[in-house]
Design a protein around this motif. Structure first.
Motif, PDB file in Angstrom:
ATOM      1  N   LYS A 105       0.773  -1.281  -0.003  1.00  0.00           N
ATOM      2  CA  LYS A 105       0.091  -0.214  -0.022  1.00  0.00           C
ATOM      3  C   LYS A 105       0.841   1.179   0.121  1.00  0.00           C
ATOM      4  O   LYS A 105       1.776   1.386   0.563  1.00  0.00           O
ATOM      5  CB  LYS A 105      -1.109   0.130   1.241  1.00  0.00           C
ATOM      6  N   ALA A 106       0.509   2.392  -0.567  1.00  0.00           N
ATOM      7  CA  ALA A 106       1.037   3.600  -0.856  1.00  0.00           C
ATOM      8  C   ALA A 106       1.247   4.404   0.542  1.00  0.00           C
ATOM      9  O   ALA A 106       0.407   4.116   1.537  1.00  0.00           O
ATOM     10  CB  ALA A 106       0.376   4.464  -1.649  1.00  0.00           C
ATOM     11  N   ILE A 107       2.598   4.607   0.725  1.00  0.00           N
ATOM     12  CA  ILE A 107       2.926   5.334   1.995  1.00  0.00           C
ATOM     13  C   ILE A 107       2.495   6.701   1.903  1.00  0.00           C
ATOM     14  O   ILE A 107       2.864   7.457   0.785  1.00  0.00           O
ATOM     15  CB  ILE A 107       4.405   5.587   2.260  1.00  0.00           C
ATOM     16  N   SER A 108       1.299   7.206   2.574  1.00  0.00           N
ATOM     17  CA  SER A 108       0.883   8.552   2.673  1.00  0.00           C
ATOM     18  C   SER A 108       1.530   9.725   3.357  1.00  0.00           C
ATOM     19  O   SER A 108       1.513  10.719   3.246  1.00  0.00           O
ATOM     20  CB  SER A 108      -0.625   8.594   2.875  1.00  0.00           C
ATOM     21  N   LYS A 109       2.223   9.261   4.501  1.00  0.00           N
ATOM     22  CA  LYS A 109       2.975  10.268   5.306  1.00  0.00           C
ATOM     23  C   LYS A 109       3.944   9.343   6.387  1.00  0.00           C
ATOM     24  O   LYS A 109       3.687   8.390   6.785  1.00  0.00           O
ATOM     25  CB  LYS A 109       1.770  10.607   6.304  1.00  0.00           C
ATOM     26  N   LEU A 110       4.982  10.180   6.326  1.00  0.00           N
ATOM     27  CA  LEU A 110       5.885   9.535   7.673  1.00  0.00           C
ATOM     28  C   LEU A 110       5.974  10.877   8.759  1.00  0.00           C
ATOM     29  O   LEU A 110       5.585  11.955   8.501  1.00  0.00           O
ATOM     30  CB  LEU A 110       7.451   9.855   6.951  1.00  0.00           C
ATOM     31  N   THR A 145       7.301  15.960  13.472  1.00  0.00           N
ATOM     32  CA  THR A 145       7.859  16.137  12.004  1.00  0.00           C
ATOM     33  C   THR A 145       7.168  15.087  11.200  1.00  0.00           C
ATOM     34  O   THR A 145       6.600  14.217  11.390  1.00  0.00           O
ATOM     35  CB  THR A 145       9.360  15.251  11.923  1.00  0.00           C
ATOM     36  N   MET A 146       6.983  15.630   9.936  1.00  0.00           N
ATOM     37  CA  MET A 146       6.172  14.991   8.849  1.00  0.00           C
ATOM     38  C   MET A 146       6.715  15.265   7.668  1.00  0.00           C
ATOM     39  O   MET A 146       7.178  16.157   7.115  1.00  0.00           O
ATOM     40  CB  MET A 146       4.738  15.352   8.888  1.00  0.00           C
ATOM     41  N   LEU A 147       6.482  13.972   6.813  1.00  0.00           N
ATOM     42  CA  LEU A 147       6.723  14.137   5.431  1.00  0.00           C
ATOM     43  C   LEU A 147       5.402  13.559   4.766  1.00  0.00           C
ATOM     44  O   LEU A 147       5.207  12.328   4.935  1.00  0.00           O
ATOM     45  CB  LEU A 147       7.862  13.456   4.858  1.00  0.00           C
ATOM     46  N   ILE A 148       4.546  14.369   3.933  1.00  0.00           N
ATOM     47  CA  ILE A 148       3.312  14.257   3.710  1.00  0.00           C
ATOM     48  C   ILE A 148       3.318  13.734   2.041  1.00  0.00           C
ATOM     49  O   ILE A 148       3.885  14.687   1.432  1.00  0.00           O
ATOM     50  CB  ILE A 148       2.197  15.362   3.894  1.00  0.00           C
ATOM     51  N   ASN A 149       2.946  12.526   1.854  1.00  0.00           N
ATOM     52  CA  ASN A 149       3.018  12.085   0.381  1.00  0.00           C
ATOM     53  C   ASN A 149       1.469  11.784   0.038  1.00  0.00           C
ATOM     54  O   ASN A 149       1.108  10.620  -0.099  1.00  0.00           O
ATOM     55  CB  ASN A 149       3.891  10.893   0.388  1.00  0.00           C
ATOM     56  N   LYS A 150       0.905  12.722  -0.244  1.00  0.00           N
ATOM     57  CA  LYS A 150      -0.863  12.840  -0.722  1.00  0.00           C
ATOM     58  C   LYS A 150      -1.045  11.888  -1.814  1.00  0.00           C
ATOM     59  O   LYS A 150      -0.469  12.269  -2.880  1.00  0.00           O
ATOM     60  CB  LYS A 150      -1.292  14.204  -0.563  1.00  0.00           C
ATOM     61  N   PRO A 151      -1.525  10.747  -1.980  1.00  0.00           N
ATOM     62  CA  PRO A 151      -1.610  10.066  -2.958  1.00  0.00           C
ATOM     63  C   PRO A 151      -2.623  10.410  -3.982  1.00  0.00           C
ATOM     64  O   PRO A 151      -3.621  11.140  -3.737  1.00  0.00           O
ATOM     65  CB  PRO A 151      -1.913   8.548  -2.365  1.00  0.00           C
ATOM     66  N   PRO A 152      -2.546   9.976  -5.348  1.00  0.00           N
ATOM     67  CA  PRO A 152      -3.785  10.307  -6.242  1.00  0.00           C
ATOM     68  C   PRO A 152      -4.982   9.511  -5.580  1.00  0.00           C
ATOM     69  O   PRO A 152      -5.015   8.611  -4.927  1.00  0.00           O
ATOM     70  CB  PRO A 152      -3.390   9.439  -7.291  1.00  0.00           C
ATOM     71  N   ASP A 153      -6.153  10.238  -5.516  1.00  0.00           N
ATOM     72  CA  ASP A 153      -7.447   9.854  -4.940  1.00  0.00           C
ATOM     73  C   ASP A 153      -8.052   8.842  -5.727  1.00  0.00           C
ATOM     74  O   ASP A 153      -7.855   8.773  -7.051  1.00  0.00           O
ATOM     75  CB  ASP A 153      -8.493  11.119  -4.699  1.00  0.00           C
TER      76      ASP A 153
END
Length: 326
Positions: A105-110, A145-153
């Motif tokens: 599954k896609a990582i959406s956030k660290l 701390t966050m890295l947001i990787n917003k996936p295609p809906d």
């Protein structure tokens, strides 16, 4: 709130009459600035803008070279080339396909990358800390701390983030000495889900939050404000790579769906003055998130006596000055 804003507008008009006199203008800024300290970086107009709106956008603050290095570090984590202690990897509830690794599954956030040196370098960038100090003072803790990787809906609308206030997640105060730094890692616009803010909403109080009742499902920990004025003016923060927005933890904000085919990336850190103090959230609107975080920590670390405050104390890192309290 209305009286406060009207008063501030009168003072802004007064400022126009004082701009030819630097000494009087300086005295003015001391009189009205609740949210920032006197400094040599922010203009009077920028301080007033943050005072009124609760956010400040700085163009091109982080270099493309730095952002590319953060992207490489993110990709290495996605490919499981490195193991980072304490890192929380979040995956979208409806995305089956990973960006980099098949059959995941896609990582959406660290979250909580304080032990990953390359990503945490973002929190120590001098140009970021120079602005942060204007809001927190000289003793600065990097708390979240966050890295947001917003996936295609996928059509389920799970890529959106409900409108919320970040203070809901924080058991420390005062709110005015907390600020978020949020940097676009690529061009961000309404189509790929830019930030949406309600200017001036930081003048209000912390509202009740909970999971929104969305048919397509909601990602873990994505609480939303239960009641906010739907007619409140909104601003969509479209940003270029390297642009950075600083905002107050009571500012109501969220983001829309990513309607493109690419993943939308941003990196952020919440900072607090080291002079801040912890509060007990039991019996408050934050009790639900406090309990949820404690349960997650207990499962992850196999401990039963952890407190909500403990989960924050172990993540906080001093990035400037002295660790006076937090």
């Amino acid at each position: 709130m209305a009286l406060y804003q009207d008063s501030l507008k009168v003072q802004v008009l007064t400022l126009a009459l004082l701009t030819s006199n630097k000494r009087l203008s300086h005295c003015y800024s001391l009189a009205v600035s609740r949210y920032s300290f006197d400094n040599d970086l922010l203009s009077t107009e920028q301080r007033i803008s943050y005072e009124e709106d609760g956010f400040l956008l700085i163009k091109g603050l982080v270099s493309g070279e730095d952002i590319d290095r953060f992207r490489v570090a993110f990709e290495r984590i996605c490919r499981r080339e490195v193991q980072v202690p304490g890192l929380v990897v979040m995956r979208d509830v409806s995305i089956a396909k990973s960006e980099f690794v098949p059959n995941q599954k896609a990582i959406s956030k660290l979250q909580d990358f304080q032990e990953e040196p390359e990503l945490f370098r973002y929190c120590n960038l001098p140009q970021i800390l120079n602005y942060v100090e204007c809001f927190t003072g000289p003793n600065i803790m990097a708390m979240h701390t966050m890295l947001i990787n917003k996936p295609p809906d996928t059509g389920n609308k799970t890529s959106r983030h409900p409108m919320h206030q970040d203070l809901h997640y924080f058991p420390f105060r005062p709110a005015d000495r907390i600020v978020c730094s949020w940097t676009a890692m690529e061009k961000i616009h309404r189509q790929n889900g830019c930030l949406v803010v309600l200017p001036g909403s930081h003048h209000g109080t912390l509202k009740e939050h909970d999971y929104p009742e969305w048919e397509g499902g909601v990602n873990k920990m994505y609480h939303g404000v239960r009641d906010h004025d739907p007619n409140h003016p909104r601003v969509h923060l479209e940003m270029d790579k390297g642009d950075t927005v600083f905002f107050h933890p009571l500012l109501i904000h969220g983001s829309g769906m990513n309607q493109t085919q690419g993943f939308r990336k941003a990196i952020s850190c919440h900072y607090a003055s080291a002079d801040c103090y912890y509060i007990d959230v039991r019996g408050t609107t934050q009790e639900n998130i406090g309990q949820e975080v404690k349960e997650i920590a207990a499962r992850k670390y196999a401990v039963n006596d952890v407190t909500f405050e403990d989960t924050w104390a172990v993540r906080g890192r001093l990035v400037q000055g002295d660790r006076t309290n937090l």
